[in-house]
Structures are given as C-alpha cells and as structure tokens.
Design a protein around this motif. Structure first.
Motif, short mmCIF file in Angstrom:
data_model
loop_
_atom_site.label_atom_id
_atom_site.label_comp_id
_atom_site.label_asym_id
_atom_site.label_seq_id
_atom_site.Cartn_x
_atom_site.Cartn_y
_atom_site.Cartn_z
N SER A 68 1.32 5.49 0.09
CA SER A 68 0.74 6.74 0.55
C SER A 68 1.85 7.76 0.70
CB SER A 68 0.01 6.54 1.89
OG SER A 68 -0.79 7.67 2.19
N HIS A 74 -4.65 10.38 9.41
CA HIS A 74 -3.85 11.18 8.47
C HIS A 74 -4.20 12.66 8.55
CE1 HIS A 74 -1.50 12.08 4.95
NE2 HIS A 74 -1.12 10.81 4.90
N PHE A 134 -4.13 6.39 -0.93
CA PHE A 134 -4.21 4.99 -0.50
C PHE A 134 -4.31 4.16 -1.76
CE2 PHE A 134 -6.03 1.06 0.97
CZ PHE A 134 -5.41 0.85 2.19
N VAL A 138 0.85 -1.19 0.00
CA VAL A 138 0.00 0.00 0.00
C VAL A 138 0.88 1.23 0.00
CG1 VAL A 138 -1.81 1.26 1.21
CG2 VAL A 138 -1.80 -1.25 1.24
N ALA A 156 -3.43 0.39 -3.17
CA ALA A 156 -3.04 -0.96 -2.80
C ALA A 156 -2.71 -1.77 -4.05
CB ALA A 156 -4.15 -1.64 -2.02
N GLU A 166 -7.24 1.07 5.47
CA GLU A 166 -7.65 2.30 4.80
C GLU A 166 -8.44 3.21 5.74
OE1 GLU A 166 -9.84 3.91 0.75
OE2 GLU A 166 -10.04 1.79 1.28
N LEU A 208 -6.04 4.70 8.36
CA LEU A 208 -5.14 5.70 7.76
C LEU A 208 -5.89 7.01 7.55
CD1 LEU A 208 -2.27 6.16 6.46
CD2 LEU A 208 -3.45 5.83 4.29
N ARG A 209 -7.11 6.93 7.03
CA ARG A 209 -7.91 8.15 6.82
C ARG A 209 -8.20 8.84 8.15
NH1 ARG A 209 -11.94 5.52 3.07
NH2 ARG A 209 -13.10 5.46 4.99
#
Length: 109
Positions: free
Chosen positions: A11, A79, A86, A9, A88, A72, A75-76
C-alpha cells in the motif's frame, strides 16, 4: 514451509505520520505481524481523469491469508485516501522460524 500461508500486502500513504499511524495500529491490533515503511517514493497515477504526481510512503505489511479480509477492511477504515492501494501477494517460501514468528504475532483469526 511447503504450504505457505504468508501474504505480503502493499500500500502507500500520503505522509510518514499517516504511514506510521497505519503501521502501529495494524500491528497493535494483530492484523499485521510487521510493517515496513519506505519514505520518499514518487507515485505517478491517474485520479479522476487527471495525471497526478505525488510523494508518498510505500507500505509493506506481512500477514497471512486468514487475516486478509480484516486487514483490508481496517486499512480502508483508517486510511486517509478514498481508494487506498491494497495488493496482497502470496509468499512462495518462508522459513519455518519466520513463519512461526509471524503466526505467533497475529491475533487468533
């Protein structure tokens, strides 16, 4: 491994500190087995109609298909960006021992 469950993944983060916070949290929570940080990249992108150029830290996370939705979402949540990257990618091949290590270091899905 013939049936490869590993996902890589991608980012970015605005600072080294933000990237390290994301990496440590995601690994500690068992959503990523490993995170690599590459500081000093230059990103050129369009945001709200304007061309932007920023220094960022590139983030490469190793996880599996089963953890992608949780990874996901987390992370959102963590972040600092309104719309974090994001992306993958499925791994086409992973050695058996690395795949086992990765599996062992993710929380039970």
């Amino acid at each position: 491994m013939t049936d490869c469950f590993v996902r890589v993944v991608l980012s970015t983060a605005p600072t080294q500190e933000a990237a390290e916070y994301l990496a440590e949290t995601l690994v500690s929570e068992g959503l990523a087995a490993c995170v690599n940080l590459f500081p000093g990249i230059k990103s050129i992108y369009r945001w709200q109609g304007e061309l932007c150029r920023d220094n960022e830290v590139y983030i490469v996370m190793k996880s599996d298909a089963a953890h992608l939705p949780q990874l996901e979402a987390r992370l959102r949540e963590l972040h600092p960006y309104q719309v974090p990257a994001f992306v993958a990618l499925p791994a086409s091949h992973v050695s058996d021992n690395y795949g086992q290590w990765l599996h062992d270091n993710l929380k039970n899905a």
